[in-house]
Design a protein around this motif. Structure first.
Motif, PDB file in Angstrom:
ATOM      1  N   ALA A  97      18.412 -23.541  -9.820  1.00 47.01           N
ATOM      2  CA  ALA A  97      17.234 -23.174  -8.844  1.00 47.01           C
ATOM      3  C   ALA A  97      16.451 -21.989  -9.564  1.00 47.01           C
ATOM      4  O   ALA A  97      15.096 -22.231  -9.391  1.00 47.01           O
ATOM      5  CB  ALA A  97      17.796 -22.859  -7.537  1.00 47.01           C
ATOM      6  N   VAL A  98      17.163 -21.217 -10.262  1.00 42.73           N
ATOM      7  CA  VAL A  98      16.346 -19.959 -11.050  1.00 42.73           C
ATOM      8  C   VAL A  98      15.720 -20.773 -12.089  1.00 42.73           C
ATOM      9  O   VAL A  98      14.321 -20.226 -12.388  1.00 42.73           O
ATOM     10  CB  VAL A  98      17.139 -18.963 -11.291  1.00 42.73           C
TER      11      VAL A  98
ATOM     12  N   ARG B  42      14.392 -23.761 -12.518  1.00 46.31           N
ATOM     13  CA  ARG B  42      13.227 -24.634 -12.120  1.00 46.31           C
ATOM     14  C   ARG B  42      12.171 -23.882 -11.567  1.00 46.31           C
ATOM     15  O   ARG B  42      11.072 -23.828 -11.579  1.00 46.31           O
ATOM     16  CB  ARG B  42      13.820 -25.651 -11.000  1.00 46.31           C
ATOM     17  N   ALA B  43      12.458 -22.557 -10.729  1.00 46.87           N
ATOM     18  CA  ALA B  43      11.643 -21.870 -10.233  1.00 46.87           C
ATOM     19  C   ALA B  43      10.849 -21.161 -11.375  1.00 46.87           C
ATOM     20  O   ALA B  43       9.501 -20.693 -11.301  1.00 46.87           O
ATOM     21  CB  ALA B  43      12.349 -20.513  -9.255  1.00 46.87           C
TER      22      ALA B  43
ATOM     23  N   PHE C  71       8.333 -23.749 -12.737  1.00 46.37           N
ATOM     24  CA  PHE C  71       7.525 -24.058 -11.843  1.00 46.37           C
ATOM     25  C   PHE C  71       6.374 -22.772 -11.775  1.00 46.37           C
ATOM     26  O   PHE C  71       5.011 -22.990 -11.593  1.00 46.37           O
ATOM     27  CB  PHE C  71       7.768 -24.377 -10.472  1.00 46.37           C
TER      28      PHE C  71
ATOM     29  N   ALA D 149       5.871 -21.775  -6.440  1.00 48.62           N
ATOM     30  CA  ALA D 149       6.776 -22.160  -7.226  1.00 48.62           C
ATOM     31  C   ALA D 149       8.291 -22.381  -6.441  1.00 48.62           C
ATOM     32  O   ALA D 149       8.894 -23.307  -6.507  1.00 48.62           O
ATOM     33  CB  ALA D 149       7.177 -20.933  -8.303  1.00 48.62           C
ATOM     34  N   ALA D 150       8.546 -21.434  -5.338  1.00 48.56           N
ATOM     35  CA  ALA D 150       9.426 -21.547  -4.290  1.00 48.56           C
ATOM     36  C   ALA D 150       9.602 -22.763  -3.739  1.00 48.56           C
ATOM     37  O   ALA D 150      10.637 -23.383  -3.753  1.00 48.56           O
ATOM     38  CB  ALA D 150       9.479 -20.274  -3.417  1.00 48.56           C
TER      39      ALA D 150
ATOM     40  N   THR E   7      10.250 -25.650  -5.995  1.00 50.92           N
ATOM     41  CA  THR E   7      11.746 -25.726  -6.354  1.00 50.92           C
ATOM     42  C   THR E   7      12.436 -26.113  -5.168  1.00 50.92           C
ATOM     43  O   THR E   7      13.494 -26.986  -5.461  1.00 50.92           O
ATOM     44  CB  THR E   7      12.259 -24.112  -6.559  1.00 50.92           C
ATOM     45  N   TRP E   8      12.405 -25.795  -4.084  1.00 54.29           N
ATOM     46  CA  TRP E   8      13.075 -26.331  -2.720  1.00 54.29           C
ATOM     47  C   TRP E   8      12.988 -27.891  -2.822  1.00 54.29           C
ATOM     48  O   TRP E   8      13.687 -28.672  -2.628  1.00 54.29           O
ATOM     49  CB  TRP E   8      12.291 -25.693  -1.599  1.00 54.29           C
TER      50      TRP E   8
ATOM     51  N   SER F 256      12.060 -29.783  -5.463  1.00 55.70           N
ATOM     52  CA  SER F 256      12.832 -30.543  -6.392  1.00 55.70           C
ATOM     53  C   SER F 256      14.257 -30.501  -6.346  1.00 55.70           C
ATOM     54  O   SER F 256      15.021 -31.645  -6.594  1.00 55.70           O
ATOM     55  CB  SER F 256      12.517 -29.801  -7.914  1.00 55.70           C
ATOM     56  N   LEU F 257      14.898 -29.416  -5.729  1.00 55.29           N
ATOM     57  CA  LEU F 257      16.244 -29.438  -5.405  1.00 55.29           C
ATOM     58  C   LEU F 257      16.664 -30.430  -4.148  1.00 55.29           C
ATOM     59  O   LEU F 257      17.741 -31.191  -4.525  1.00 55.29           O
ATOM     60  CB  LEU F 257      16.804 -28.060  -4.992  1.00 55.29           C
TER      61      LEU F 257
END
Length: 165
Positions: free
Chosen positions: A15-16, A18-19, A22, A44-45, A48-49, A51-52
């Motif tokens: 997550a970090v 990817r964030a 992004f 970005a958050a 990320t959410w 994409s996860l």
């Protein structure tokens, strides 16, 4: 702790990562303005959410050293293949036998799609689809060449790049 637990993806680390990607992507598009940074962080958050949720972490691991070796190998193969294709163009009397070769792969899903996209960039070969599960149909300029063996070496290098060795 078991060996399987050591290779499992760490969701927080993914997550970090990817964030950060992004956010950097957002900065490249929007530019840097301190007043807009909060919007970039929120964007970005949310990205990320999403994409996860859409693409959960897998056991694929990025290996920078293997990536550098793969890029050098790929560039060398591209030049070599490009010269071979150019040679064929300028010497049309050269005997070639264009056609299709079946290649059995060990990849699947998104990894297989990425490998097909990458191998389509090499002159003289073009993945055109699959016949059965795990088989790719490859169009090549000369079916007498060791196309399947070459793709096997490329797949092995690609697999090491992703940590599948």
């Amino acid at each position: 702790m078991s060996a399987a637990a050591d290779t499992a993806p760490r969701p927080a680390r993914v997550a970090v990562g990817r964030a950060a990607l992004f956010f950097v992507f957002w900065l490249m598009i929007a530019g840097y303005d301190s007043g807009d940074l909060p919007i970039g962080v929120v964007t970005a958050a949310l990205a990320t959410w999403a994409s996860l949720r859409l693409m959960p972490p897998t056991d694929v691991r990025f290996r920078p050293r293997a990536f550098a070796g793969f890029v050098l190998h790929f560039l060398g193969q591209s030049v070599r293949s490009g010269v071979q294709v150019a040679w064929l163009v300028f010497r049309p009397s050269m005997p070639i036998r264009p056609g299709f070769v079946t290649y059995r792969t060990h990849l699947s899903g998104g990894t297989l799609s990425a490998f097909c996209a990458l191998s389509s960039l090499l002159p003289g070969t073009l993945p055109t689809g699959g016949e059965e599960q795990g088989e790719l149909l490859i169009h090549c300029l000369d079916v007498d060449q060791p196309v399947a063996a070459d793709l096997g070496r490329e797949e092995a290098l690609f697999g090491r790049l992703l940590g599948h060795d």
